[in-house]
Write a protein that holds these residues in place. Sequence first.
Motif, PDB file in Angstrom:
ATOM      1  N   VAL A   1     -34.746  64.077  89.542  1.00 45.15           N
ATOM      2  CA  VAL A   1     -33.467  64.033  90.260  1.00 45.15           C
ATOM      3  C   VAL A   1     -33.406  65.037  91.410  1.00 45.15           C
ATOM      4  O   VAL A   1     -32.532  64.950  92.260  1.00 45.15           O
ATOM      5  CB  VAL A   1     -32.261  64.276  89.313  1.00 45.15           C
ATOM      6  CG1 VAL A   1     -32.228  63.227  88.222  1.00 45.15           C
ATOM      7  CG2 VAL A   1     -32.283  65.668  88.741  1.00 45.15           C
TER       8      VAL A   1
ATOM      9  N   LYS B   1     -38.624  58.924  96.058  1.00 47.17           N
ATOM     10  CA  LYS B   1     -39.001  58.470  94.722  1.00 47.17           C
ATOM     11  C   LYS B   1     -40.507  58.551  94.528  1.00 47.17           C
ATOM     12  O   LYS B   1     -41.265  58.005  95.322  1.00 47.17           O
ATOM     13  CB  LYS B   1     -38.537  57.028  94.553  1.00 47.17           C
ATOM     14  CG  LYS B   1     -38.780  56.451  93.181  1.00 47.17           C
ATOM     15  CD  LYS B   1     -38.260  55.032  93.132  1.00 47.17           C
ATOM     16  CE  LYS B   1     -38.782  54.305  91.921  1.00 47.17           C
ATOM     17  NZ  LYS B   1     -38.542  52.863  92.041  1.00 47.17           N
TER      18      LYS B   1
ATOM     19  N   ALA C   1     -37.167  64.607  84.003  1.00 44.64           N
ATOM     20  CA  ALA C   1     -35.942  64.053  84.594  1.00 44.64           C
ATOM     21  C   ALA C   1     -35.346  65.027  85.600  1.00 44.64           C
ATOM     22  O   ALA C   1     -34.909  64.641  86.680  1.00 44.64           O
ATOM     23  CB  ALA C   1     -34.933  63.733  83.493  1.00 44.64           C
TER      24      ALA C   1
ATOM     25  N   VAL D   1     -32.774  56.315  85.786  1.00 42.15           N
ATOM     26  CA  VAL D   1     -32.383  57.697  86.103  1.00 42.15           C
ATOM     27  C   VAL D   1     -32.421  57.909  87.615  1.00 42.15           C
ATOM     28  O   VAL D   1     -31.514  58.510  88.197  1.00 42.15           O
ATOM     29  CB  VAL D   1     -33.305  58.714  85.403  1.00 42.15           C
ATOM     30  CG1 VAL D   1     -33.028  60.125  85.909  1.00 42.15           C
ATOM     31  CG2 VAL D   1     -33.116  58.651  83.892  1.00 42.15           C
ATOM     32  N   TRP D   2     -33.465  57.400  88.232  1.00 40.85           N
ATOM     33  CA  TRP D   2     -33.575  57.562  89.685  1.00 40.85           C
ATOM     34  C   TRP D   2     -32.396  56.908  90.392  1.00 40.85           C
ATOM     35  O   TRP D   2     -31.819  57.464  91.320  1.00 40.85           O
ATOM     36  CB  TRP D   2     -34.886  56.971  90.186  1.00 40.85           C
ATOM     37  CG  TRP D   2     -34.998  56.983  91.682  1.00 40.85           C
ATOM     38  CD1 TRP D   2     -34.860  55.917  92.528  1.00 40.85           C
ATOM     39  CD2 TRP D   2     -35.241  58.124  92.509  1.00 40.85           C
ATOM     40  NE1 TRP D   2     -35.011  56.316  93.824  1.00 40.85           N
ATOM     41  CE2 TRP D   2     -35.243  57.666  93.856  1.00 40.85           C
ATOM     42  CE3 TRP D   2     -35.450  59.481  92.258  1.00 40.85           C
ATOM     43  CZ2 TRP D   2     -35.446  58.527  94.928  1.00 40.85           C
ATOM     44  CZ3 TRP D   2     -35.658  60.332  93.332  1.00 40.85           C
ATOM     45  CH2 TRP D   2     -35.652  59.859  94.648  1.00 40.85           C
TER      46      TRP D   2
ATOM     47  N   ARG E   1     -28.124  64.442  88.041  1.00 41.09           N
ATOM     48  CA  ARG E   1     -28.316  65.789  88.582  1.00 41.09           C
ATOM     49  C   ARG E   1     -27.175  66.700  88.146  1.00 41.09           C
ATOM     50  O   ARG E   1     -27.383  67.858  87.807  1.00 41.09           O
ATOM     51  CB  ARG E   1     -28.418  65.732  90.109  1.00 41.09           C
ATOM     52  CG  ARG E   1     -28.950  67.025  90.712  1.00 41.09           C
ATOM     53  CD  ARG E   1     -29.049  66.935  92.227  1.00 41.09           C
ATOM     54  NE  ARG E   1     -29.866  65.828  92.675  1.00 41.09           N
ATOM     55  CZ  ARG E   1     -29.433  64.825  93.408  1.00 41.09           C
ATOM     56  NH1 ARG E   1     -28.171  64.783  93.794  1.00 41.09           N
ATOM     57  NH2 ARG E   1     -30.240  63.853  93.758  1.00 41.09           N
TER      58      ARG E   1
ATOM     59  N   ARG F   1     -29.366  59.054  90.055  1.00 38.22           N
ATOM     60  CA  ARG F   1     -29.770  60.464  90.077  1.00 38.22           C
ATOM     61  C   ARG F   1     -28.639  61.413  90.442  1.00 38.22           C
ATOM     62  O   ARG F   1     -28.639  62.557  90.022  1.00 38.22           O
ATOM     63  CB  ARG F   1     -30.966  60.666  91.006  1.00 38.22           C
ATOM     64  CG  ARG F   1     -30.738  60.266  92.457  1.00 38.22           C
ATOM     65  CD  ARG F   1     -32.076  60.267  93.192  1.00 38.22           C
ATOM     66  NE  ARG F   1     -31.975  59.857  94.576  1.00 38.22           N
ATOM     67  CZ  ARG F   1     -31.897  58.600  94.992  1.00 38.22           C
ATOM     68  NH1 ARG F   1     -31.870  57.611  94.104  1.00 38.22           N
ATOM     69  NH2 ARG F   1     -31.829  58.313  96.269  1.00 38.22           N
TER      70      ARG F   1
END
Lengths: 230, 230
Positions: free
Chosen positions: A174, A179, A170, A102-103, A110, A106
């Motif tokens: 985002v 991080k 999450a 996900v990062w 987002r 992102r």
Amino acid sequence: MARPPDKTARAELLLAASEEFAAHGVEGTTIQAITVRAGRSKGAFYLHFDSKDTAFRALVESVFDGLASFLGDVVPTPKLGWGLAEVRAHWLATDVRAFEYVWRHRDVFRLVLSGGMCERFAFLTDAFALAASESIARWLRYGVAQGFYRADLDVEIASMMIGGAYDGLARELVGRKRKPRLTQWLAQFQGVFVGGLGAQVRPRRQDANGATTTPVPRVARRNRGVASRR
Amino acid sequence: MARPPDKTARAELLLAASEEFAAHGVEGTTIQAITVRAGRSKGAFYLHFDSKDTAFRALVESVFDGLASFLGDVVPTPKLGWGLAEVRAHWLATDVRAFEYVWRHRDVFRLVLSGGMCERFAFLTDAFALAASESIARWLRYGVAQGFYRADLDVEIASMMIGGAYDGLARELVGRKRKPRLTQWLAQFQGVFVGGLGAQVRPRRQDANGATTTPVPRVARRNRGVASRR
DNA sequence: CCGGTTATTGACCGCGCAGTCAAGAATGGC
DNA sequence: GCCATTCTTGACTGCGCGGTCAATAACCGG
């Protein structure tokens, strides 16, 4: 014979689109802006996509496909026979990998999570949401069956809560500039869910309000609303 | 002397705008559609608002003002001396009232929470998000000080989680067709946070992964992503 | 180097919307 | 009833965007 197509065009356009979407939102992005950023012509865009929506959909689908690959690599059945320790370690590891993913993506997440998405794109995420929710419920039932979790747990509500909490995590992720330590985050997260906030052993007792409930709230703030950004 | 202004125009236009926004999203709504629904002219709209954005902002601000009134009616200080029972009852009641309010204004909250909102409107919610998050943290610290909560709780992460969970709950709520039993929802919700999912007394023990953590995950599914709609 | 084929281009078109403003309607004072 | 003042209207304008397509470039086999 004849001129071969430029295989990189589509990928370049999609990349440019994702950057423009991230910067200005889906509605706020013009096709012209995408093509300029990609260094392509407007015609090239329509050669690969029917419309802006098609491009956005392609973008989101590819990212969600990647995310879905983290779901269901192990399905809990009575035969599985995993102890709490194995389950815990395996799923923490999976969570960390999923959130790393996900990062990495992102910008796209987002868009999906915080605005930009019209109601008309909801179906893109619903399939994943359903699968995730079912996965949670399966593991909750497994835990109850194995005796990990309290027998009076309302799996319906609990899985909704947990799904919502991941959702919120999450969203928070985002929105970050840097991080965070994902392993620590997720370990805390899971610790709170499994162990609760409570200080010590509380005697189980019947709640006044209703239903299955056990102890009860307290921390629960009226807060509600949108989780803090940044 | 002279013709007096129609005082109802602004309210009627705002109502019509909220209905159009709810039906088509902010970007998808034309000023013409708002004025037609309100039975007013386009000029009337520009008489009261500078633009569509101004109207949307007015709408969201009024709703958030109402919501903010639920925050901070009691501030926890060491002197407060409330026991777990009082705190619990008070906040469950507050939560229920706040969520009733969200349900009543779900059309607007849906816009704010799930899409429609451009990045450019984030500041509207950030003030509330911050206040809510701080309120949660205050009560967590109070609980730790009073001995309700475990001393090694990471208030930072826990308040983020709880805020996120409320956020998710609100998102779930505004997506519903029918109003759920809020009291039951919130009691379960708070019950899980305070008591955890765990079946019984677990001995406190140091976690392998890192930091302050206590027991640990398990349920935590990799699920992540978007919570299920409907 | 040529002709046939396909990829690529970007000027162009038309639509639909945000925002304007001159004309007209409603009102109050006299 | 009439004038002065303010409110209200909706046709109009200009613009920006999505989408098209005739012209052109690139490529291939021979």
